[in-house]
Design a protein around this motif. Structure first.
Motif, PDB file in Angstrom:
ATOM      1  N   UNK A   1       0.214  -9.729  -2.497  1.00 24.09           N
ATOM      2  CA  UNK A   1      -0.067  -8.382  -2.982  1.00 24.09           C
ATOM      3  C   UNK A   1      -1.486  -7.905  -2.673  1.00 24.09           C
ATOM      4  N   UNK A   2      -2.472  -8.774  -2.911  1.00 24.25           N
ATOM      5  CA  UNK A   2      -3.871  -8.328  -2.914  1.00 24.25           C
ATOM      6  C   UNK A   2      -4.380  -7.841  -1.550  1.00 24.25           C
ATOM      7  N   UNK A   3      -4.109  -8.551  -0.452  1.00 30.00           N
ATOM      8  CA  UNK A   3      -4.622  -8.034   0.836  1.00 30.00           C
ATOM      9  C   UNK A   3      -4.138  -6.609   1.136  1.00 30.00           C
ATOM     10  N   UNK A   4      -2.850  -6.338   0.859  1.00 30.42           N
ATOM     11  CA  UNK A   4      -2.314  -4.991   1.120  1.00 30.42           C
ATOM     12  C   UNK A   4      -2.930  -3.980   0.151  1.00 30.42           C
ATOM     13  N   UNK A   5      -3.121  -4.401  -1.097  1.00 33.99           N
ATOM     14  CA  UNK A   5      -3.724  -3.509  -2.093  1.00 33.99           C
ATOM     15  C   UNK A   5      -5.157  -3.138  -1.682  1.00 33.99           C
ATOM     16  N   UNK A   6      -5.915  -4.145  -1.283  1.00 34.86           N
ATOM     17  CA  UNK A   6      -7.317  -3.871  -0.890  1.00 34.86           C
ATOM     18  C   UNK A   6      -7.381  -3.034   0.380  1.00 34.86           C
ATOM     19  N   UNK A   7      -6.494  -3.326   1.321  1.00 34.22           N
ATOM     20  CA  UNK A   7      -6.477  -2.555   2.563  1.00 34.22           C
ATOM     21  C   UNK A   7      -6.240  -1.071   2.260  1.00 34.22           C
ATOM     22  N   UNK A   8      -5.219  -0.811   1.456  1.00 31.58           N
ATOM     23  CA  UNK A   8      -4.892   0.599   1.170  1.00 31.58           C
ATOM     24  C   UNK A   8      -5.969   1.266   0.298  1.00 31.58           C
ATOM     25  N   UNK A   9      -6.523   0.495  -0.626  1.00 30.85           N
ATOM     26  CA  UNK A   9      -7.558   1.054  -1.499  1.00 30.85           C
ATOM     27  C   UNK A   9      -8.805   1.406  -0.688  1.00 30.85           C
ATOM     28  N   UNK A  10      -9.216   0.486   0.181  1.00 30.07           N
ATOM     29  CA  UNK A  10     -10.432   0.724   0.967  1.00 30.07           C
ATOM     30  C   UNK A  10     -10.264   1.902   1.920  1.00 30.07           C
ATOM     31  N   UNK A  11      -9.060   2.027   2.503  1.00 32.14           N
ATOM     32  CA  UNK A  11      -8.798   3.186   3.379  1.00 32.14           C
ATOM     33  C   UNK A  11      -8.858   4.482   2.565  1.00 32.14           C
ATOM     34  N   UNK A  12      -8.243   4.468   1.383  1.00 30.93           N
ATOM     35  CA  UNK A  12      -8.160   5.697   0.578  1.00 30.93           C
ATOM     36  C   UNK A  12      -9.512   6.121   0.014  1.00 30.93           C
ATOM     37  N   UNK A  13     -10.393   5.150  -0.234  1.00 31.55           N
ATOM     38  CA  UNK A  13     -11.640   5.460  -0.951  1.00 31.55           C
ATOM     39  C   UNK A  13     -12.897   5.308  -0.088  1.00 31.55           C
ATOM     40  N   UNK A  14     -12.744   4.675   1.091  1.00 30.74           N
ATOM     41  CA  UNK A  14     -13.923   4.417   1.913  1.00 30.74           C
ATOM     42  C   UNK A  14     -14.792   3.279   1.405  1.00 30.74           C
ATOM     43  N   UNK A  15     -14.297   2.549   0.400  1.00 32.51           N
ATOM     44  CA  UNK A  15     -15.061   1.414  -0.131  1.00 32.51           C
ATOM     45  C   UNK A  15     -14.773   0.154   0.681  1.00 32.51           C
ATOM     46  N   UNK A  16     -15.418  -0.957   0.287  1.00 29.83           N
ATOM     47  CA  UNK A  16     -15.200  -2.213   1.001  1.00 29.83           C
ATOM     48  C   UNK A  16     -15.041  -3.360  -0.010  1.00 29.83           C
ATOM     49  N   UNK A  17     -14.057  -3.206  -0.879  1.00 28.34           N
ATOM     50  CA  UNK A  17     -13.799  -4.230  -1.901  1.00 28.34           C
ATOM     51  C   UNK A  17     -13.146  -5.441  -1.221  1.00 28.34           C
ATOM     52  N   UNK A  18     -13.575  -6.637  -1.626  1.00 25.53           N
ATOM     53  CA  UNK A  18     -12.994  -7.865  -1.060  1.00 25.53           C
ATOM     54  C   UNK A  18     -12.377  -8.693  -2.194  1.00 25.53           C
ATOM     55  N   UNK A  19     -11.638  -9.731  -1.793  1.00 24.22           N
ATOM     56  CA  UNK A  19     -11.010 -10.596  -2.797  1.00 24.22           C
ATOM     57  C   UNK A  19     -12.072 -11.194  -3.735  1.00 24.22           C
TER      58      UNK A  19
END
Lengths: 172, 172
Positions: A15-33
């Motif tokens: 779940x998490x890699x896809x969640x972070x990928x979509x979140x970072x694209x949507x927000x321009x952030x760079x959150x990592x695991x």
């Protein structure tokens, strides 16, 4: 034959890699695991909860998740000695039902769809074991809860824990 | 608090009138409820099984079902003394998930969606009672199975039976 109930997200579906990928694209952030150690994205960025809910209720989100390493082989092996049910809290994202069903049919085709359960409150599950990353589901569960390690649950205590699917094979 | 698990189709959702309406339109036949005494349409017309499956996997089929008489009032009353879960064998018609969810949210809005369960094999259900029209679900159920009368189950014996929702209120 004893019965093992197994959660989907963060347990067999990555779940998490896809969640972070979509979140970072949507927000321009760079959150990592690493940022999710002991927490979840929805708590870390409660200010973006609508963004998170929007992409998680998009059917393609759950359909695109990768399979957790070794989960297919290990669960197929366990299914020879245990009755396996997949029990997922799908009610939080009603847009995800069909995608989750299709994902299971594709990646866990050796399981009968009669053994898929889409629920909310997992105290309804009648099983000997429940492998889950969310300890809240163990509270009223009558069997034995087993934590599947995920970043957010790293500090949880009081239950048996397995870190990955190879460890599950040793556990059972 | 004891827990009652309640099936959907032919128990709270009035499945048969919609099924016969769609079947008769599709085939030009004139099957009535009286023809289903002790049987199901899929057995009576096994030669038309593909037609039956096609319209039952159409999302509008489950979305359009009428609510069983008195089910809303009685279940709301029971929910004061019992924990209520809706447990439906949705895996047979994967196209029905979202329609079933929306139907429940509309017609049983007093229940939490955390208490909706979409499953196949109901032996996974942990409850004190299961009200269902299909006795096959009682076989490995650990609680008490209660038949909800439907044309197909009229000859079943060996379980408690309720004929309608007013009778359910007397039973509990």
């Amino acid at each position: 034959m004893k019965r093992i109930a197994i959660d989907m997200d963060e347990v067999i579906a990555d779940f998490i890699p896809e969640q972070l990928k979509r979140f970072n694209i949507a927000t321009g952030k760079n959150i990592t695991i690493a940022d999710l150690h002991g927490t979840k994205l929805k708590y870390l960025h409660n200010d973006k909860i609508e963004t998170i809910h929007t992409f998680q209720n998009d059917p393609t989100f759950f359909r695109d998740l990768k399979v957790m390493p070794d989960s297919q082989e290990v669960i197929e092996t366990l299914s020879k000695d245990y009755e396996i049910f997949i029990t997922t809290a799908a009610m939080e994202f009603p847009g995800s039902f069909t995608a989750k069903y299709e994902w299971l049919k594709e990646h866990f085709s050796f399981l009968s769809d009669m053994n898929f359960v889409f629920c909310g409150n997992k105290s309804i599950i009648h099983a000997d074991y429940l492998i889950d990353d969310n300890v809240r589901h163990f509270k009223n569960f009558k069997g034995k809860g087993i934590i599947f390690t995920a970043p957010h649950n790293i500090n949880e205590r009081g239950y048996d824990r397995i870190d990955n699917w190879k460890a599950a094979l040793d556990y059972f």
